[in-house]
Write an enzyme that holds these catalytic residues in place. Structure first.
Site, mmCIF file in Angstrom:
data_model
loop_
_atom_site.group_PDB
_atom_site.id
_atom_site.type_symbol
_atom_site.label_atom_id
_atom_site.label_comp_id
_atom_site.label_asym_id
_atom_site.label_seq_id
_atom_site.Cartn_x
_atom_site.Cartn_y
_atom_site.Cartn_z
ATOM 1 N N ALA A 285 0.828 -1.207 0.000
ATOM 2 C CA ALA A 285 0.000 0.000 0.000
ATOM 3 C C ALA A 285 0.863 1.258 0.000
ATOM 4 O O ALA A 285 0.516 2.260 -0.649
ATOM 5 C CB ALA A 285 -0.938 -0.004 1.201
ATOM 6 N N GLY B 247 1.919 1.529 -3.489
ATOM 7 C CA GLY B 247 0.733 1.757 -4.311
ATOM 8 C C GLY B 247 0.205 3.171 -4.201
ATOM 9 O O GLY B 247 -0.278 3.745 -5.186
ATOM 10 N N ASP B 248 0.293 3.760 -3.027
ATOM 11 C CA ASP B 248 -0.128 5.142 -2.822
ATOM 12 C C ASP B 248 0.676 6.074 -3.724
ATOM 13 O O ASP B 248 0.112 6.930 -4.418
ATOM 14 C CB ASP B 248 0.058 5.520 -1.352
ATOM 15 N N ALA B 249 1.977 5.880 -3.759
ATOM 16 C CA ALA B 249 2.852 6.724 -4.584
ATOM 17 C C ALA B 249 2.623 6.482 -6.075
ATOM 18 O O ALA B 249 2.567 7.433 -6.870
ATOM 19 C CB ALA B 249 4.315 6.471 -4.229
ATOM 20 N N ASP C 11 -0.765 7.974 -7.124
ATOM 21 C CA ASP C 11 -0.617 9.432 -7.168
ATOM 22 C C ASP C 11 0.113 9.861 -8.438
ATOM 23 O O ASP C 11 -0.299 10.803 -9.119
ATOM 24 C CB ASP C 11 0.134 9.917 -5.927
#
Length: 154
Positions: A32, A35-37, A40
């Site tokens: 995660a 995955g967040d980066a 984005d």
């Protein structure tokens, strides 16, 4: 397009001598985090390539899509489209115990968003870029459909 992304990913592996791993064995919170980066970056890229405008305007559009509430809505629309493996990664991420709390979302939305981000991180590490982009596109499309339906209600 797939080739250029593979070239980027391959270049990272080559230059930094990164090895392939069994990403299913990685912590869902680690997936995660990445995955967040990645999510984005994908959303920022879409808006920057869409038009050359003020960064403040781009930022407003990006933050509308890169937040826990929106990601939770997207993953619920995507669940029927996920493979068993993808659903498993999502569930592991959703059921992980995060070290942080949701700021502008319910805890349920935050956990669902964590699962979504884990899935994006996993697909990125698996180099399944086409599938990752397809799911993001479908997720964004589901938001547009949702807004259209909301505007029809009295």
């Amino acid at each position: 397009m797939e080739e250029s992304v593979n070239t980027f990913s391959g270049a990272l592996d080559d230059v930094f001598r990164l090895e392939e791993k069994d990403w299913r064995q990685y912590s869902p919170l680690t997936l995660a985090y990445l995955g967040d980066a990645v999510y984005d970056l994908v959303i920022r890229t879409i808006y920057v390539k869409g038009a050359n405008c003020q960064t403040q305007k781009i930022h407003q559009k990006v933050t509308a899509l890169v937040n826990a509430k929106t990601q939770a809505r997207m993953i619920h629309a995507l669940l029927p489209e996920l493979t068993r493996e993808e659903e498993s990664v999502f569930r592991r991420g959703k059921n992980a115990k995060p070290y942080t709390k949701a700021k502008h979302a319910t805890m349920r939305e935050y956990l669902d968003a964590t699962g979504f981000e884990a899935l994006i991180g996993y697909l990125y590490l698996q180099k399944e870029f086409e599938r990752m982009n397809q799911l993001i596109r479908w997720g964004i499309g589901s938001l547009r459909t949702e807004r259209a339906e909301e505007s029809l209600e009295p």
